[in-house]
Design an enzyme around this catalytic site. Sequence first.
Site, PDB file in Angstrom:
ATOM      1  CB  CYS A 264      -0.980  -0.048   1.162  1.00  0.00           C
ATOM      2  SG  CYS A 264      -2.427   1.017   0.907  1.00  0.00           S
ATOM      3  CG  HIS A 354      -4.408  -3.534   2.736  1.00  0.00           C
ATOM      4  ND1 HIS A 354      -4.136  -3.032   3.992  1.00  0.00           N
ATOM      5  CD2 HIS A 354      -4.501  -2.451   1.927  1.00  0.00           C
ATOM      6  CE1 HIS A 354      -4.083  -1.707   3.936  1.00  0.00           C
ATOM      7  NE2 HIS A 354      -4.302  -1.347   2.692  1.00  0.00           N
ATOM      8  CD  GLU A 356      -3.364  -6.533   5.531  1.00  0.00           C
ATOM      9  OE1 GLU A 356      -4.350  -5.777   5.504  1.00  0.00           O
ATOM     10  OE2 GLU A 356      -2.411  -6.445   4.734  1.00  0.00           O
TER      11      GLU A 356
END
Length: 380
Positions: A264, A354, A356
């Site tokens: 990001c 992202h 995760e």
Amino acid sequence: MTTSTRGASKVPAVLVLEDGRIFRGRAYGAVGETFGEAVFSTGMTGYQETLTDPSYHRQVVVMTAPHVGNTGVNDEDMESRKIWVSGYVVRDPARVPSNWRSRRTLDEELAAQGVVGISGIDTRALTRHLRERGAMRVGIFSGNALPDEGTMIAQVRQAPEMTGADLSAEVATKEAYVVPAIGEKKFTVAAVDLGIKGMTPHRMAERGIEVHVLPATASVDEVYAVAPDGVFFSNGPGDPATADHPVAVMQAVLERGTPLFGICFGNQILGRALGFGTYKLKYGHRGINQPVQDRTTGKVEVTAHNHGFAVDAPLDKVSETPFGRAEVSHVCLNDNVVEGLQLLDKPAFSVQYHPEAAAGPHDAAYLFDRFVSLMEGQRA
């Protein structure tokens, strides 16, 4: 921002955009006034992770999903220490949450943390307006004594813009801390916190990485004081054009050839470190259903996003940079925005989204394995 945490379900509220468009509804969360950049998020789940994502600092988030708050708020899914959004906009808030982990309602949590919101407005019309006109400054005003429309519009137009905002140090940790490896420790990573989400070091810890999370202001010496096998640059809020210090630190890491991974904001930092420019998107990418193609494999992933700026790098060629050859590794299939970069002569890569992905999807989890592979290759 001024707030009161008294009950708000029947209190009038007004949302005012800087171009003069006005929506009237009911207060949701704290009562008072707040200002920020109006953006919309297309995720149908994961509102708790969205609210606590530091990348949303100084943004007023409009939820495109009509029903929000159905599962309440729990104590496990926080991505950071607090709610970071400046304001929250929903159409139909849940009257009674239903989930076995729920501890309180979303309305109660917003009020407790002083977050001013509004409900009962046409979020579809608001989203269409932002898509056509672009993200813009906004104010939410609630209470029984509201200012006149002219006063509210003037206040919104006096609020700071996101362009030129240097925000990462405002949300990052002030003190370094360690997230231990789960199971056998295999590697040490220095993670520069520009607004990191809690799930990110956890995903690395699951892979045997001891993560040293460092403040956004960490120097090169502080990064290498932990003897890292790899260096990570996190997500975060603000305009990457202001991030001169992280760019300088990243360039020093690239000089040393240490395996590097950014997500990001970290992707934008890598872009700047390589000599590319950055620019503000019309309305950004936010939500958990954005299609991205990994150009190195051809695979298409459904991914989680939260960014309003992007890297300006050529899609059709390999670029020469001060650190060797670089190419765009990932691209958004909706609008061809650069979603990832990789160096071909050094162990460094980044993605704009992202991986995760707390609340999902998990298509991009392999990127943490790719980071591990870089560190294994360097060690060998």
